[in-house]
Design a protein around this motif. Structure first.
Motif, PDB file in Angstrom:
ATOM      1  N   LEU A  88      45.851  40.437  47.937  1.00 33.57           N
ATOM      2  CA  LEU A  88      45.074  41.573  47.432  1.00 33.57           C
ATOM      3  C   LEU A  88      44.768  42.623  48.498  1.00 33.57           C
ATOM      4  N   GLN A  89      45.271  42.402  49.701  1.00 31.63           N
ATOM      5  CA  GLN A  89      45.044  43.366  50.773  1.00 31.63           C
ATOM      6  C   GLN A  89      45.593  44.721  50.338  1.00 31.63           C
ATOM      7  N   ASN A  90      44.837  45.746  50.553  1.00 27.93           N
ATOM      8  CA  ASN A  90      45.207  47.113  50.167  1.00 27.93           C
ATOM      9  C   ASN A  90      45.365  47.255  48.655  1.00 27.93           C
ATOM     10  N   CYS A  91      44.583  46.485  47.927  1.00 30.02           N
ATOM     11  CA  CYS A  91      44.634  46.496  46.468  1.00 30.02           C
ATOM     12  C   CYS A  91      44.425  47.903  45.910  1.00 30.02           C
ATOM     13  N   CYS A  92      45.229  48.246  44.942  1.00 26.14           N
ATOM     14  CA  CYS A  92      45.069  49.466  44.142  1.00 26.14           C
ATOM     15  C   CYS A  92      45.140  50.740  44.974  1.00 26.14           C
ATOM     16  N   ALA A  96      39.119  51.990  44.511  1.00 28.89           N
ATOM     17  CA  ALA A  96      38.226  50.873  44.204  1.00 28.89           C
ATOM     18  C   ALA A  96      37.995  50.693  42.707  1.00 28.89           C
ATOM     19  N   ALA A  97      37.985  51.778  41.953  1.00 29.06           N
ATOM     20  CA  ALA A  97      37.736  51.680  40.512  1.00 29.06           C
ATOM     21  C   ALA A  97      38.809  50.847  39.813  1.00 29.06           C
ATOM     22  N   LEU A 102      39.691  43.361  38.204  1.00 32.94           N
ATOM     23  CA  LEU A 102      40.231  42.203  38.918  1.00 32.94           C
ATOM     24  C   LEU A 102      39.112  41.432  39.603  1.00 32.94           C
ATOM     25  N   ILE A 103      38.242  42.145  40.285  1.00 30.93           N
ATOM     26  CA  ILE A 103      37.128  41.491  40.983  1.00 30.93           C
ATOM     27  C   ILE A 103      36.202  40.811  39.983  1.00 30.93           C
ATOM     28  N   ALA A 104      35.965  41.449  38.853  1.00 31.23           N
ATOM     29  CA  ALA A 104      35.114  40.843  37.825  1.00 31.23           C
ATOM     30  C   ALA A 104      35.721  39.536  37.325  1.00 31.23           C
ATOM     31  N   ASP A 105      37.044  39.501  37.140  1.00 33.85           N
ATOM     32  CA  ASP A 105      37.702  38.282  36.679  1.00 33.85           C
ATOM     33  C   ASP A 105      37.686  37.182  37.727  1.00 33.85           C
TER      34      ASP A 105
END
Length: 120
Positions: A88-92, A96-97, A102-105
């Motif tokens: 997940l490094q450098n995700c999206c 951040a939005a 993903l973070i919620a899951d």
């Protein structure tokens, strides 16, 4: 975590028996499961389970701890965390939005128990 360690960890989990074993060990945290009981619960011979556990241990996905005549296995949650963080490094692309769902899951399904301590 680097690319080669991540590949080894993912390869270790890319087999049905090992994936089932890892998921079972995650469910049984922090107590762990003796090797023989793991073999019985997954439905494989003990020598086969031993091979699978060795592969997963070498890849940093499980930890074995000798207790008397048994070896108690636990999921190496820190090793798993390192793999997930590497992926997940450098995700999206820094947006951040986009990462919020993903973070919620990934938020734990159960809150930590009050007074729970680290096993190390």
């Amino acid at each position: 975590m680097d690319e080669s360690k991540t590949i080894a960890a993912l390869a270790a989990l890319a087999q049905p028996t090992r994936l089932q074993t890892f998921r079972l060990l995650v469910e049984r945290e922090p107590e762990g499961v003796p090797a023989g009981e793991l073999a019985r619960l997954i439905g494989v011979p003990q020598n086969t389970m031993s091979t699978h556990l060795s592969i997963m241990a070498n890849a940093g996905m499980v930890i074995g701890e000798r207790q008397s005549r048994s070896i108690i296995y636990r999921a190496d949650l820190e090793g798993f965390r390192s793999v997930m963080l590497y992926l997940l490094q450098n995700c999206c692309g820094g947006n951040a939005a986009l990462c919020v769902p993903l973070i919620a899951d990934l938020t734990p399904c159960c809150p930590p128990k009050e007074g729970a301590t680290d096993r190390t």
